[in-house]
Write a protein that holds these residues in place. Structure first.
Motif, mmCIF file in Angstrom:
data_model
loop_
_atom_site.group_PDB
_atom_site.id
_atom_site.type_symbol
_atom_site.label_atom_id
_atom_site.label_comp_id
_atom_site.label_asym_id
_atom_site.label_seq_id
_atom_site.Cartn_x
_atom_site.Cartn_y
_atom_site.Cartn_z
ATOM 1 N N GLY A 135 -11.094 4.832 4.082
ATOM 2 C CA GLY A 135 -11.214 5.369 2.735
ATOM 3 C C GLY A 135 -12.066 4.512 1.828
ATOM 4 N N ASP A 147 0.658 5.423 0.370
ATOM 5 C CA ASP A 147 -0.136 6.601 0.706
ATOM 6 C C ASP A 147 0.502 7.832 0.069
ATOM 7 O OD1 ASP A 147 -2.228 5.537 2.478
ATOM 8 O OD2 ASP A 147 -0.540 4.994 3.759
ATOM 9 N N ARG A 199 -8.804 10.470 8.169
ATOM 10 C CA ARG A 199 -7.401 10.122 8.403
ATOM 11 C C ARG A 199 -6.919 10.844 9.644
ATOM 12 N NH1 ARG A 199 -2.659 10.486 3.861
ATOM 13 N NH2 ARG A 199 -3.868 8.753 2.965
ATOM 14 N N ARG A 239 0.861 -1.186 0.000
ATOM 15 C CA ARG A 239 0.000 0.000 0.000
ATOM 16 C C ARG A 239 0.890 1.226 0.000
ATOM 17 N NH1 ARG A 239 -5.363 2.088 3.029
ATOM 18 N NH2 ARG A 239 -4.805 4.283 3.157
ATOM 19 N N ASN A 264 -4.435 12.700 0.782
ATOM 20 C CA ASN A 264 -5.222 11.563 1.260
ATOM 21 C C ASN A 264 -5.502 10.479 0.213
ATOM 22 O OD1 ASN A 264 -5.265 13.061 3.585
ATOM 23 N ND2 ASN A 264 -7.461 12.912 3.924
ATOM 24 N N TRP A 265 -4.831 10.486 -0.922
ATOM 25 C CA TRP A 265 -5.010 9.429 -1.926
ATOM 26 C C TRP A 265 -4.121 8.232 -1.580
ATOM 27 C CZ3 TRP A 265 -8.873 9.723 -5.328
ATOM 28 C CH2 TRP A 265 -9.407 10.978 -5.605
ATOM 29 N N PHE A 266 -4.543 7.028 -2.017
ATOM 30 C CA PHE A 266 -3.728 5.834 -1.773
ATOM 31 C C PHE A 266 -3.899 4.841 -2.923
ATOM 32 C CE2 PHE A 266 -7.840 4.856 0.196
ATOM 33 C CZ PHE A 266 -8.108 3.564 -0.256
ATOM 34 N N TYR A 311 -9.370 7.032 -1.832
ATOM 35 C CA TYR A 311 -9.225 8.297 -1.116
ATOM 36 C C TYR A 311 -9.663 8.104 0.332
ATOM 37 C CZ TYR A 311 -10.077 13.140 0.270
ATOM 38 O OH TYR A 311 -10.073 14.350 0.923
ATOM 39 N N ASP A 312 -8.810 8.494 1.264
ATOM 40 C CA ASP A 312 -9.143 8.423 2.687
ATOM 41 C C ASP A 312 -9.976 9.641 3.073
ATOM 42 O OD1 ASP A 312 -7.874 6.012 3.404
ATOM 43 O OD2 ASP A 312 -5.929 7.021 3.500
ATOM 44 N N LYS A 349 -3.255 0.512 -3.438
ATOM 45 C CA LYS A 349 -2.933 -0.728 -2.741
ATOM 46 C C LYS A 349 -3.233 -1.914 -3.638
ATOM 47 C CE LYS A 349 -7.423 -1.267 -0.457
ATOM 48 N NZ LYS A 349 -7.757 -2.580 -1.062
ATOM 49 N N LYS A 367 -7.135 5.277 9.519
ATOM 50 C CA LYS A 367 -7.465 5.703 8.157
ATOM 51 C C LYS A 367 -8.718 4.953 7.732
ATOM 52 C CE LYS A 367 -2.563 5.937 6.898
ATOM 53 N NZ LYS A 367 -1.510 5.285 6.088
#
Length: 199
Positions: A91, A25, A84, A23, A29-31, A80-81, A33, A89
């Motif tokens: 999302g 980050d 957070r 994952r 706040n975008w991620f 998107y979280d 995974k 977190k």
């Protein structure tokens, strides 16, 4: 007119696989995974049922006692979280799922309609002659699933070294493609190719 249908059932297969996950980050706040894995499948057996294969035989069922194969799978999500904090977190994400397997079945014992001359284990021969599990495969099965994923993922630090994480995903679209290949005994000569598909 004879309508033909078939069903291939796997039982007792023992998978051995490895898997990696990650994952990342990003700012704002975008991620991203995902995970990827694959391995082998051995042991177990395959039952091959046919309905309407021949005008003289409404149903047949065969058992192949030796099976081997492989599988591969992967998932990638971007999200998107919307919550957070320093220790948690939560999302929403959208992503893609992929799974494919190929199985080879060896040997053939007629379970239903064993005395029919059109029995798959001994096509064209009178009586019942089982095919030994040597030589080429009597059946190969190739399956592929693809899907879109929509879901929610979250994680929370319980201590400075223990993290609890989980996710729930809904699959709004799933596509399946497959191919069921039959061979004449264990000769390696192709008898039929049966495509499969679904959504």
């Amino acid at each position: 007119h004879v309508r033909r249908a078939w069903r291939v059932t796997e039982d007792g297969l023992k998978p051995m696989s490895g898997e990696g996950c990650a994952r990342g980050d990003m700012p704002m706040n975008w991620f991203v995974k995902g995970f990827v894995g694959g391995g082998t499948r051995k042991n177990g057996h395959i039952n091959d049922e046919d309905f309407g294969i021949d005008p003289t035989m409404a149903y047949t069922n065969t058992n192949s006692p030796e099976v081997n194969g492989r599988s591969r799978y992967a998932v990638v999500d971007a999200g998107y979280d919307f919550l957070r904090g320093p220790a948690y977190k939560v999302g929403a994400f959208a992503g893609y799922f992929y799974y494919q397997q190929k199985l080879n079945a060896y040997g053939c014992t007629q379970i239903a309609s064993p005395a029919n001359p059109a029995a798959p284990c001994a096509p064209g021969n009178p009586g019942f002659q089982p095919v030994p599990p040597t030589g080429g495969a009597i059946l190969t099965e190739y399956d592929k699933w693809q899907a879109l994923r929509l879901g929610i993922a979250g994680e929370m630090m319980l201590t400075d070294r223990i993290k609890l994480s989980g996710e729930a995903a809904y699959l709004p679209y799933v596509k399946f493609n497959g191919e069921d290949n039959h061979f004449f005994g264990n000769s390696g000569l192709l008898a039929s190719v049966d495509p499969q598909w679904g959504h």
